[in-house]
Write a protein that holds these residues in place. Sequence first.
Motif, PDB file in Angstrom:
ATOM      1  N   GLY A  92       0.789  -1.217   0.000  1.00 45.62           N
ATOM      2  CA  GLY A  92       0.000   0.000   0.000  1.00 45.62           C
ATOM      3  C   GLY A  92       0.820   1.264   0.000  1.00 45.62           C
ATOM      4  O   GLY A  92       0.334   2.320  -0.405  1.00 45.62           O
ATOM      5  N   TYR A  93       2.089   1.173   0.422  1.00 45.78           N
ATOM      6  CA  TYR A  93       2.940   2.366   0.456  1.00 45.78           C
ATOM      7  C   TYR A  93       3.117   2.977  -0.929  1.00 45.78           C
ATOM      8  O   TYR A  93       3.439   4.157  -1.062  1.00 45.78           O
ATOM      9  N   ALA A  94       2.936   2.171  -1.991  1.00 40.90           N
ATOM     10  CA  ALA A  94       3.174   2.663  -3.348  1.00 40.90           C
ATOM     11  C   ALA A  94       1.924   3.222  -4.005  1.00 40.90           C
ATOM     12  O   ALA A  94       2.000   3.793  -5.094  1.00 40.90           O
ATOM     13  N   ASN A  95       0.778   3.058  -3.360  1.00 43.31           N
ATOM     14  CA  ASN A  95      -0.463   3.560  -3.947  1.00 43.31           C
ATOM     15  C   ASN A  95      -0.481   5.076  -4.001  1.00 43.31           C
ATOM     16  O   ASN A  95       0.089   5.750  -3.143  1.00 43.31           O
ATOM     17  N   ALA A  96      -1.155   5.597  -4.986  1.00 38.81           N
ATOM     18  CA  ALA A  96      -1.337   7.045  -5.075  1.00 38.81           C
ATOM     19  C   ALA A  96      -2.486   7.485  -4.183  1.00 38.81           C
ATOM     20  O   ALA A  96      -3.482   6.765  -4.029  1.00 38.81           O
ATOM     21  N   LEU A  97      -2.330   8.650  -3.599  1.00 42.40           N
ATOM     22  CA  LEU A  97      -3.461   9.307  -2.949  1.00 42.40           C
ATOM     23  C   LEU A  97      -4.260   9.962  -4.057  1.00 42.40           C
ATOM     24  O   LEU A  97      -3.822  10.947  -4.664  1.00 42.40           O
ATOM     25  N   ARG A  98      -5.414   9.419  -4.363  1.00 40.10           N
ATOM     26  CA  ARG A  98      -6.217   9.900  -5.478  1.00 40.10           C
ATOM     27  C   ARG A  98      -7.207  10.954  -4.986  1.00 40.10           C
ATOM     28  O   ARG A  98      -7.967  10.723  -4.047  1.00 40.10           O
ATOM     29  N   VAL A  99      -7.170  12.104  -5.612  1.00 41.70           N
ATOM     30  CA  VAL A  99      -8.076  13.197  -5.264  1.00 41.70           C
ATOM     31  C   VAL A  99      -8.677  13.753  -6.546  1.00 41.70           C
ATOM     32  O   VAL A  99      -8.061  13.706  -7.611  1.00 41.70           O
ATOM     33  N   SER A 100      -9.874  14.256  -6.435  1.00 43.78           N
ATOM     34  CA  SER A 100     -10.540  14.803  -7.621  1.00 43.78           C
ATOM     35  C   SER A 100     -10.097  16.227  -7.908  1.00 43.78           C
ATOM     36  O   SER A 100     -10.253  16.705  -9.032  1.00 43.78           O
ATOM     37  N   GLY A 101      -9.544  16.903  -6.902  1.00 45.24           N
ATOM     38  CA  GLY A 101      -9.105  18.285  -7.101  1.00 45.24           C
ATOM     39  C   GLY A 101      -8.357  18.771  -5.878  1.00 45.24           C
ATOM     40  O   GLY A 101      -8.167  18.045  -4.900  1.00 45.24           O
ATOM     41  N   LEU A 102      -7.935  20.014  -5.925  1.00 44.85           N
ATOM     42  CA  LEU A 102      -7.168  20.579  -4.828  1.00 44.85           C
ATOM     43  C   LEU A 102      -7.973  20.664  -3.539  1.00 44.85           C
ATOM     44  O   LEU A 102      -7.461  20.411  -2.453  1.00 44.85           O
ATOM     45  N   ALA A 103      -9.239  21.027  -3.657  1.00 41.28           N
ATOM     46  CA  ALA A 103     -10.072  21.108  -2.457  1.00 41.28           C
ATOM     47  C   ALA A 103     -10.174  19.738  -1.788  1.00 41.28           C
ATOM     48  O   ALA A 103     -10.182  19.628  -0.563  1.00 41.28           O
ATOM     49  N   ASP A 104     -10.237  18.690  -2.599  1.00 38.57           N
ATOM     50  CA  ASP A 104     -10.287  17.334  -2.082  1.00 38.57           C
ATOM     51  C   ASP A 104      -8.996  16.993  -1.345  1.00 38.57           C
ATOM     52  O   ASP A 104      -8.999  16.363  -0.285  1.00 38.57           O
ATOM     53  N   LEU A 105      -7.862  17.426  -1.889  1.00 34.93           N
ATOM     54  CA  LEU A 105      -6.581  17.170  -1.241  1.00 34.93           C
ATOM     55  C   LEU A 105      -6.505  17.888   0.108  1.00 34.93           C
ATOM     56  O   LEU A 105      -6.075  17.304   1.115  1.00 34.93           O
ATOM     57  N   VAL A 106      -6.918  19.140   0.149  1.00 38.12           N
ATOM     58  CA  VAL A 106      -6.916  19.892   1.406  1.00 38.12           C
ATOM     59  C   VAL A 106      -7.808  19.202   2.430  1.00 38.12           C
ATOM     60  O   VAL A 106      -7.438  19.041   3.596  1.00 38.12           O
ATOM     61  N   LEU A 107      -8.987  18.755   1.995  1.00 34.96           N
ATOM     62  CA  LEU A 107      -9.917  18.099   2.913  1.00 34.96           C
ATOM     63  C   LEU A 107      -9.332  16.800   3.441  1.00 34.96           C
ATOM     64  O   LEU A 107      -9.455  16.474   4.621  1.00 34.96           O
ATOM     65  N   THR A 108      -8.637  16.058   2.579  1.00 35.72           N
ATOM     66  CA  THR A 108      -8.047  14.795   2.989  1.00 35.72           C
ATOM     67  C   THR A 108      -6.979  14.993   4.052  1.00 35.72           C
ATOM     68  O   THR A 108      -6.866  14.215   5.000  1.00 35.72           O
ATOM     69  N   LEU A 109      -6.176  16.044   3.915  1.00 37.62           N
ATOM     70  CA  LEU A 109      -5.068  16.285   4.833  1.00 37.62           C
ATOM     71  C   LEU A 109      -5.465  17.088   6.058  1.00 37.62           C
ATOM     72  O   LEU A 109      -4.677  17.233   6.986  1.00 37.62           O
ATOM     73  N   ASP A 110      -6.680  17.627   6.069  1.00 39.03           N
ATOM     74  CA  ASP A 110      -7.132  18.449   7.180  1.00 39.03           C
ATOM     75  C   ASP A 110      -7.331  17.626   8.444  1.00 39.03           C
ATOM     76  O   ASP A 110      -7.870  16.518   8.381  1.00 39.03           O
ATOM     77  N   PRO A 111      -6.928  18.154   9.610  1.00 32.99           N
ATOM     78  CA  PRO A 111      -7.302  17.491  10.860  1.00 32.99           C
ATOM     79  C   PRO A 111      -8.807  17.527  11.034  1.00 32.99           C
ATOM     80  O   PRO A 111      -9.440  18.549  10.748  1.00 32.99           O
ATOM     81  N   PRO A 112      -9.438  16.431  11.453  1.00 35.57           N
ATOM     82  CA  PRO A 112     -10.881  16.462  11.677  1.00 35.57           C
ATOM     83  C   PRO A 112     -11.217  17.369  12.853  1.00 35.57           C
ATOM     84  O   PRO A 112     -10.440  17.514  13.790  1.00 35.57           O
ATOM     85  N   SER A 113     -12.366  17.984  12.802  1.00 28.52           N
ATOM     86  CA  SER A 113     -12.802  18.861  13.883  1.00 28.52           C
ATOM     87  C   SER A 113     -14.296  18.720  14.046  1.00 28.52           C
ATOM     88  O   SER A 113     -14.996  18.178  13.190  1.00 28.52           O
ATOM     89  N   ALA A 114     -14.773  19.225  15.161  1.00 29.65           N
ATOM     90  CA  ALA A 114     -16.211  19.141  15.422  1.00 29.65           C
ATOM     91  C   ALA A 114     -16.996  19.929  14.400  1.00 29.65           C
ATOM     92  O   ALA A 114     -18.155  19.643  14.133  1.00 29.65           O
ATOM     93  N   ALA A 115     -16.344  20.927  13.814  1.00 30.78           N
ATOM     94  CA  ALA A 115     -17.048  21.776  12.858  1.00 30.78           C
ATOM     95  C   ALA A 115     -17.199  21.100  11.504  1.00 30.78           C
ATOM     96  O   ALA A 115     -17.998  21.520  10.694  1.00 30.78           O
ATOM     97  N   ARG A 116     -16.413  20.046  11.276  1.00 30.51           N
ATOM     98  CA  ARG A 116     -16.469  19.392   9.964  1.00 30.51           C
ATOM     99  C   ARG A 116     -17.110  18.016  10.122  1.00 30.51           C
ATOM    100  O   ARG A 116     -16.669  17.194  10.899  1.00 30.51           O
ATOM    101  N   GLN A 117     -18.139  17.773   9.395  1.00 32.77           N
ATOM    102  CA  GLN A 117     -18.824  16.495   9.452  1.00 32.77           C
ATOM    103  C   GLN A 117     -17.896  15.398   8.947  1.00 32.77           C
ATOM    104  O   GLN A 117     -17.185  15.569   7.958  1.00 32.77           O
TER     105      GLN A 117
END
Length: 475
Positions: free
Chosen positions: A204-229
């Motif tokens: 799995g280390y070689a798999n790509a992190l697949r994102v549909s766009g930049l906003a998706d990448l930011v959301l993926t890397l964002d720390p979860p918070s109570a404000a974000r579902q």
Amino acid sequence: MKKTRQDDLTLPERRTFLKAGAGFMGSMLLGGIPFRAVAQATNLAPADRCFVFVYFSGGWDQLLAFDPRDPTVFTDDRVSETRIVPGYNQLSTDARFSTMPIVPKERAGAGAPTMTFGPAIGDVRPGMANLSDHYDLMTVVRGINMSTLTHEVGYRYFLTGKMPIGSAARGSSTATEIVGQMKPAVPIPSIAQNVESYNDRYGGYANALRVSGLADLVLTLDPPSAARQLDSEIEKSLIDLNGMPITCEEQAFAARGVGTTYENSREQMQSVMANKLSDSFRFNLAANDQVRATYGLNGQSYPYNSANGRAAMVATALKKGISQCVSINLAGGLDTHFGTQLTHASNQRAGFDALNLLVTDLRGTQHPGGGNFMDHTTILVFSEFARTPTINATGGRDHHLSNSCLLMGAGIKHNLVVGRSGDIGMSPGMVDLRTGANDPNGSNIFPEHIIATVLASAKLDYSITRVDPLRFILA
């Protein structure tokens, strides 16, 4: 009274999470890299060798890009003889476009350019920079035989270097193969933005992190918070599991290696989030003022959807040591069976302009290993096939077998054109695969030759392609 076991208290959702863990870890990339490589995220070092795979979606018109023709030679009154219509006269209403092939401006110390480009490659107005300015970093390969006129087949063929079975991809993506062999010590070795990715032989280390766009990448890397579902049950389980005791079921998974990999994955993801890598891609932050200025993002309320914003994402991922390989869809709207040549040229231009900004940025930024980032980066620019050299009855062009691609940067020769398409119907030409010389008794160049060359440029094993690289391209 029966003694209750700890794992009897485990909720079914938790068991579901454990079973899904391997798939999650693979898709998130972070299970195979030593934790210490991510724990230093505040002092990330760029990979010594980087790769960028740039996809132009829909099948590009090579007369407008890498395989132009002189319209004073290939005239309308010779179409029955040549079956080639450059169509550059249809671009005359837009001053950004030349109506003749573009000859690059000679760079000091680089030697006279050996190549010409079609009008879509860049803005020709005085004082405007365009991709042809970087001819001294390029090898253009013409006359590639795609062996297909189907979008999905040609696309996946170029991604893997293997002809698909039906429309199903075979083998691993080239980026996956690179990461699988090199195992770079970066948090997210491979990112694929709106580009497919495959892995048929690595962890799995070689798999790509697949994102549909930049906003998706930011959301993926964002720390979860109570404000974000929370986005999924798996993400919810990730958070719920923090701090809970190890159970017998987890130990059973660990015996098969899944639990250990999950534990590393969890710690690594927490580290990536704690270091706020997502902020690197928030181009609206004051810390990213220079990125906005470099890529012309000022004034864009939401730059993530623009080609320039995607190019900025590539540069950020490489320069900040976040990724080694980035695959990106930089232009679309090219499947123009109808309409005007200006529409197709404008869609290509958006991608080439963004690519020019990326290359300018990389070659202007010092790499910690010496030289600039383009000295350490190989770029492959491709599409699934080309358009017909004649214009159809509805003003567009249809699908065509003969293709071209662009290689730039590290590991390849520069200011070089190899291969050719015919002067009648632009059919794929024959070359001597040992020397690159045009040879009527030679062979076609196929996508697997390009992929083998990319791998060989970094001295990686290219045997999966079952062909030799184009050694006359290799630096």
